[in-house]
Every structure is written in structure tokens, then in C-alpha cells.
Scaffold this motif. Structure first.
Motif, short mmCIF file in Angstrom:
data_model
loop_
_atom_site.label_atom_id
_atom_site.label_comp_id
_atom_site.label_asym_id
_atom_site.label_seq_id
_atom_site.Cartn_x
_atom_site.Cartn_y
_atom_site.Cartn_z
N TRP A 205 0.93 -1.31 -0.49
CA TRP A 205 -0.21 0.26 -0.09
C TRP A 205 1.42 1.34 -0.17
O TRP A 205 0.99 1.99 -0.83
CB TRP A 205 -0.81 -0.04 1.41
CG TRP A 205 -2.23 -1.32 1.46
CD1 TRP A 205 -2.74 -1.83 0.36
CD2 TRP A 205 -2.59 -1.70 2.02
NE1 TRP A 205 -3.05 -2.49 0.62
CE2 TRP A 205 -3.44 -2.63 1.68
CE3 TRP A 205 -2.85 -1.24 3.27
CZ2 TRP A 205 -4.20 -3.31 3.61
CZ3 TRP A 205 -3.66 -1.42 4.66
CH2 TRP A 205 -4.17 -2.69 4.07
N ASN A 206 2.15 1.30 0.99
CA ASN A 206 3.46 2.81 0.90
C ASN A 206 3.40 2.53 -0.24
O ASN A 206 3.61 3.63 -0.78
CB ASN A 206 3.84 2.49 1.94
CG ASN A 206 3.27 2.68 3.38
OD1 ASN A 206 1.99 2.71 3.75
ND2 ASN A 206 4.26 1.91 4.34
N GLU A 207 4.14 1.37 -1.42
CA GLU A 207 4.54 1.76 -2.30
C GLU A 207 3.10 2.86 -3.43
O GLU A 207 4.17 3.20 -4.02
CB GLU A 207 5.11 0.25 -3.03
CG GLU A 207 5.94 -0.77 -2.24
CD GLU A 207 6.62 -1.96 -2.62
OE1 GLU A 207 6.14 -1.97 -4.11
OE2 GLU A 207 7.02 -2.69 -2.25
N THR A 208 2.48 2.43 -2.91
CA THR A 208 1.36 2.91 -4.14
C THR A 208 0.49 4.31 -3.80
O THR A 208 0.93 5.12 -4.68
CB THR A 208 -0.16 1.58 -4.62
OG1 THR A 208 0.22 0.42 -4.73
CG2 THR A 208 -1.19 1.95 -6.06
N THR A 209 0.88 4.37 -2.97
CA THR A 209 0.51 5.17 -1.97
C THR A 209 1.24 6.45 -2.46
O THR A 209 1.50 7.84 -2.97
CB THR A 209 0.44 5.59 -0.72
OG1 THR A 209 -0.35 5.00 0.27
CG2 THR A 209 0.34 6.97 0.00
N ASN A 210 2.61 6.46 -2.49
CA ASN A 210 3.81 6.67 -3.29
C ASN A 210 3.70 7.48 -4.27
O ASN A 210 3.79 8.03 -4.82
CB ASN A 210 5.59 6.38 -2.73
CG ASN A 210 5.87 6.71 -1.32
OD1 ASN A 210 4.96 7.45 0.03
ND2 ASN A 210 6.49 5.52 -0.70
N VAL A 211 3.74 6.62 -5.28
CA VAL A 211 3.76 6.65 -6.57
C VAL A 211 2.35 7.75 -6.88
O VAL A 211 3.09 8.82 -7.91
CB VAL A 211 3.54 5.43 -7.52
CG1 VAL A 211 2.90 5.39 -8.13
CG2 VAL A 211 4.27 4.01 -7.31
N LEU A 212 1.28 6.82 -6.38
CA LEU A 212 0.21 8.52 -6.91
C LEU A 212 0.64 9.27 -6.53
O LEU A 212 0.06 10.51 -6.65
CB LEU A 212 -0.76 7.19 -6.19
CG LEU A 212 -1.38 5.64 -7.11
CD1 LEU A 212 -2.80 5.10 -6.50
CD2 LEU A 212 -1.58 6.58 -8.21
N ASN A 213 0.44 9.29 -5.04
CA ASN A 213 0.77 11.04 -4.26
C ASN A 213 1.80 11.95 -5.30
O ASN A 213 1.79 12.66 -5.33
CB ASN A 213 0.92 11.29 -2.59
CG ASN A 213 0.25 10.06 -2.46
OD1 ASN A 213 -1.23 10.54 -2.77
ND2 ASN A 213 0.35 9.73 -0.86
N ASP A 214 3.16 11.13 -5.34
CA ASP A 214 4.36 12.19 -6.15
C ASP A 214 3.77 12.29 -7.75
O ASP A 214 3.80 13.61 -7.45
CB ASP A 214 5.81 10.69 -6.59
CG ASP A 214 5.68 10.68 -4.91
OD1 ASP A 214 5.99 11.45 -3.74
OD2 ASP A 214 7.05 10.01 -4.43
N GLU A 215 3.29 11.42 -8.56
CA GLU A 215 2.43 11.64 -9.67
C GLU A 215 1.48 12.92 -9.92
O GLU A 215 1.50 14.03 -10.71
CB GLU A 215 1.96 10.71 -10.84
CG GLU A 215 1.85 10.55 -11.25
CD GLU A 215 3.07 11.27 -12.30
OE1 GLU A 215 3.14 12.06 -13.64
OE2 GLU A 215 4.11 10.41 -12.07
N PHE A 216 0.72 12.94 -8.74
CA PHE A 216 -0.26 13.85 -8.66
C PHE A 216 -0.07 15.18 -8.31
O PHE A 216 -0.45 16.36 -8.69
CB PHE A 216 -1.40 13.63 -7.08
CG PHE A 216 -2.06 14.25 -7.20
CD1 PHE A 216 -4.10 14.28 -8.01
CD2 PHE A 216 -2.60 14.99 -5.54
CE1 PHE A 216 -4.44 15.39 -7.53
CE2 PHE A 216 -3.12 16.22 -5.56
CZ PHE A 216 -4.41 16.37 -6.31
#
Length: 237
Positions: A205-216
Motif C-alpha cells: 500500500w505504501n509503494e502505491t501511495t508514494n507513486v500516486l501521490n508523487d505523480e499527483f
């Protein structure tokens, strides 16, 4: 359960964004009625026809109410302001490829909805289930330990009296001393398994959180969103 976010309410209809993340088996089905993976925009009436009556997920509830509600329908976590939630939904409509493929624990429609609401990729149902499973196993092991310690059995008396056929009562733990270590091992293993699974889920979950938040925040959020967020969070709302 199916999860979505309401993005618009007008006098005509309520618009819901539905997140459909499908398994490989579902994708390979020949049934043409099988919906495609991705994000769908439905009216509330279309939602009711396909999935039945919707149930609202409550955020920022008290601990007392948390334990009196159905798992997956509430959380102690605060929801972000609606303008930020809608902005995240629009972001995913444009960048669907960033959503990981379906996984029962790591990536499902609830993960997407919770990220839109909180900025964290997670699922309430999986967290609740694994926490409750671990707690239940601790309770089971404790109950077995108490039973073994308090339950008595008849064993032959020591010495001559035992040879003559007399018996005496002792606790089951005394008669079978290996039982308590076995129960302790059972409790550790059955508690550790769901907690290990939860830890693995959180890493994913943390991996996906970081990817989405960074891109957003790097490539999508407009200056207006930044300004509104600063005003909202600085107000302490």
C-alpha cells in the motif's frame, strides 16, 4: 463490495465514479456482459440497478461508533476536503495506467476510493479482518490455556496407593505438561500469520501511495489546489 466516489449532484442526477479493478480470470471471460477494467462514470440510478442500494462509508467517527458498525463502512481516519477528493478522482480518470492490477488484498476498488478520500492507498476491510483475526487467535489460545490449567483429570496415585488402584486429581497441564508449550506455539503462529500478512499489505500500500501521490502533486495538481489545501489545513479544519 463495490466502491465509488460521488463527484457531482444536480437536480437531474447524482454522478458516481466507479472503480473496477478486475482479475485475470475476469478479463479472459468470453461473456460480453463482463465490464472492462478501469474507471466508469455512472448515475446513481445505474449504480442501484447494477449493484443494489449504496451504503455510505463514514470517516472521522469516534472509537465507540467504530466498534458498533459493520466492518468496511467506517473509519477513524479523517477525509480530505471534497475539492481535493474530486481532484484525485479526475487525476485517476486521466492516469488509469498508474492503478495497479487487481489483487484481493493489495489493489481493489476500495483501495482506490480510500486513496481518493485520504491520500493513502489502503483498504478498511482487509485491515479490520486481519486485526480481528489476530485478536481472535490470541483469545482462542488464552481460552485453551485457561481450560488446560483448570481442567482436572484422574491419574494413579503415587507409590503403593497407585499400585492398589487409588487415583488422585491433578490439572490437565500437570498430567500432560507438553500441552501448554503447544498452546503457546499455536497462539504465536496463528497471531503472527495475519500480522505478517498485514505488514506485507502495508508495504504494498505504501509503494502505491508514494507513486500516486508523487505523480499527483508533481504533474497534476494545479496551483489552485495547492492554495486551497494550504488554506484548508492552516485553518485547522
Amino acid at each position: 463490495q463495490h466502491h465509488g466516489i460521488i463527484i457531482a449532484i444536480t437536480n437531474v442526477m447524482i454522478t458516481v465514479v466507479y472503480f473496477s479493478i478486475m482479475t485475470e480470470d475476469m478479463k479472459q471471460q468470453e461473456d460480453n456482459s463482463c465490464e472492462e477494467e478501469g474507471i466508469s462514470v455512472l448515475s446513481l440510478e445505474q449504480w442501484r440497478i447494477k449493484y443494489g442500494k449504496p451504503r455510505k462509508v463514514h470517516y472521522s467517527i469516534s472509537k465507540l461508533h467504530r466498534f458498533s458498525r459493520i466492518s468496511g463502512t467506517c473509519t477513524l481516519t479523517n477525509s480530505d476536503p471534497s475539492f481535493l477528493v474530486i481532484s484525485r478522482v479526475r487525476f485517476l480518470l486521466e492516469f488509469e495506467h498508474l492503478i495497479p492490477s487487481f489483487h484481493m488484498l493489495h489493489s481493489n476498488s476500495e483501495n482506490v476510493a480510500v486513496w481518493c478520500k485520504t491520500g493513502r492507498w489502503s483498504t478498511l476491510q482487509v485491515s479490520d479482518f486481519l486485526h480481528l483475526t489476530a485478536a481472535g487467535q490470541v483469545k482462542s489460545a488464552g481460552t485453551l490455556g485457561v481450560y488446560v490449567s483448570n481442567h482436572t483429570v484422574l491419574v494413579p496415585s503415587s507409590g503403593l496407593w497407585g499400585y492398589l488402584g487409588y487415583t488422585t486429581k491433578v490439572s490437565l497441564a500437570t498430567a500432560q505438561p507438553y500441552l501448554l508449550p503447544l498452546i503457546a506455539a499455536y497462539g504465536i503462529i496463528t497471531m503472527a500469520c495475519p500480522m505478517y500478512m498485514l505488514r506485507k499489505c502495508r508495504c504494498k500500500w505504501n509503494e502505491t501511495t508514494n507513486v500516486l501521490n508523487d505523480e499527483f502533486w508533481t504533474n497534476y495538481a494545479t496551483p489552485d489546489v495547492f492554495v486551497d489545501c494550504v488554506k484548508y489545513w492552516s485553518s485547522g479544519t
